[in-house]
Write a protein that holds these residues in place. Structure first.
Motif, mmCIF file in Angstrom:
data_model
loop_
_atom_site.group_PDB
_atom_site.id
_atom_site.type_symbol
_atom_site.label_atom_id
_atom_site.label_comp_id
_atom_site.label_asym_id
_atom_site.label_seq_id
_atom_site.Cartn_x
_atom_site.Cartn_y
_atom_site.Cartn_z
ATOM 1 N N GLY A 164 0.766 -1.240 -0.024
ATOM 2 C CA GLY A 164 0.053 -0.098 0.118
ATOM 3 C C GLY A 164 0.830 1.303 0.013
ATOM 4 O O GLY A 164 2.076 1.306 0.142
ATOM 5 N N TRP A 165 0.166 2.345 -0.275
ATOM 6 C CA TRP A 165 0.932 3.750 -0.413
ATOM 7 C C TRP A 165 -0.031 4.863 -0.164
ATOM 8 O O TRP A 165 -1.286 4.706 -0.345
ATOM 9 N N LEU A 166 0.382 6.013 0.326
ATOM 10 C CA LEU A 166 -0.240 7.097 0.521
ATOM 11 C C LEU A 166 -0.094 8.076 -0.877
ATOM 12 O O LEU A 166 1.144 8.382 -1.347
ATOM 13 N N GLU A 167 -0.870 8.756 -1.487
ATOM 14 C CA GLU A 167 -0.942 9.817 -2.130
ATOM 15 C C GLU A 167 -1.412 11.104 -1.801
ATOM 16 O O GLU A 167 -2.733 11.044 -1.213
ATOM 17 N N VAL A 168 -1.021 12.187 -1.618
ATOM 18 C CA VAL A 168 -1.506 13.435 -1.227
ATOM 19 C C VAL A 168 -1.600 14.509 -2.508
ATOM 20 O O VAL A 168 -0.562 14.677 -3.231
ATOM 21 N N VAL A 175 -4.052 6.399 8.182
ATOM 22 C CA VAL A 175 -3.917 6.098 6.875
ATOM 23 C C VAL A 175 -2.680 5.549 6.675
ATOM 24 O O VAL A 175 -2.539 4.590 5.640
ATOM 25 N N GLN A 176 -1.514 5.478 7.626
ATOM 26 C CA GLN A 176 -0.297 4.856 7.431
ATOM 27 C C GLN A 176 -0.711 3.318 7.772
ATOM 28 O O GLN A 176 -0.282 2.525 7.054
ATOM 29 N N GLU A 177 -1.534 2.944 8.733
ATOM 30 C CA GLU A 177 -2.068 1.619 9.143
ATOM 31 C C GLU A 177 -2.776 1.216 7.724
ATOM 32 O O GLU A 177 -2.521 -0.180 7.455
ATOM 33 N N LEU A 178 -3.605 1.783 7.112
ATOM 34 C CA LEU A 178 -4.223 1.407 5.814
ATOM 35 C C LEU A 178 -3.144 1.143 4.868
ATOM 36 O O LEU A 178 -3.421 -0.027 4.163
ATOM 37 N N ALA A 179 -2.075 1.830 4.679
ATOM 38 C CA ALA A 179 -1.162 1.495 3.699
ATOM 39 C C ALA A 179 -0.411 0.284 4.017
ATOM 40 O O ALA A 179 -0.210 -0.588 3.206
#
Length: 194
Positions: free
Chosen positions: A13-17, A105-109
């Motif tokens: 997973g990853w985060l996009e802002v 959100v980090q947990e979701l990633a």
């Protein structure tokens, strides 16, 4: 020219802002990415802060009236209740979430989710807005979008408040805010202090 992040080979997973000033197209870009994920057959869940009821209670809506179904939540801990089959999670107006949103959100990633976050990076004072600076720090991909300055036509990076309200959170539209470049934002604030 905007280039969408290239995700081939990315297996976790990853985060996009997506960040920028008011009227810069943040929600429009969020909706575009969510629609592409849905077209690709991915399961999508979208959330927004429950305080944002400007256009619709259960939709994220761009200034151009494009929209996407969303669940309003009061606390970011609710994000962790997302169904396992959901692979893409969208968050709009992230600046209004509590600071715990960064951890969630980090947990979701870590669970393998692609999390796409849109929000104002600065408040009307030109200061980092809510948890956005922390979200930018932990994101794998960052897209800064720009509006057009309502005074000079340059790229706008700031949200200039037209009303005398001093609360950080004041929901509004073009009747209360303008997009301004750095120079016109500063000039307006200097004139307001006289």
């Amino acid at each position: 020219m905007f280039l969408e992040p290239h995700f081939s080979g990315q297996r976790s997973g990853w985060l996009e802002v997506i960040c920028g000033s008011m009227f810069s197209g943040k929600t429009e870009e969020l909706i575009r990415r969510l629609k592409r994920a849905r077209i690709a057959g991915q399961h999508v869940a979208v959330y927004k802060p429950s305080i944002d009821t400007r256009y619709a209670d259960e939709r994220v809506v761009s200034h151009d009236s494009n929209s996407f179904q969303a669940t309003p939540i009061a606390a970011s801990a609710r994000l962790l209740e997302v169904d396992d089959e959901v692979s893409v999670i969208g968050l709009d107006e992230a600046q209004f979430f509590d600071r715990e949103v960064v951890k969630h959100v980090q947990e979701l990633a870590y669970r393998g989710k692609r999390v796409i976050i849109a929000g104002l990076d600065m408040d009307f004072r030109g200061q980092p807005f809510g948890p956005m600076s922390d979200l930018l720090a932990v994101a794998e991909y960052i897209t800064k979008v720009h509006a057009i300055c309502s005074h000079c036509g340059n790229l706008a990076t700031h949200s200039y408040r037209l009303t005398p309200d001093t609360d950080t959170v004041v929901l509004g539209e073009r009747d209360q805010y303008e997009a301004r470049c750095r120079k016109c934002f500063r000039m307006g604030n200097i004139l307001d202090l006289r």
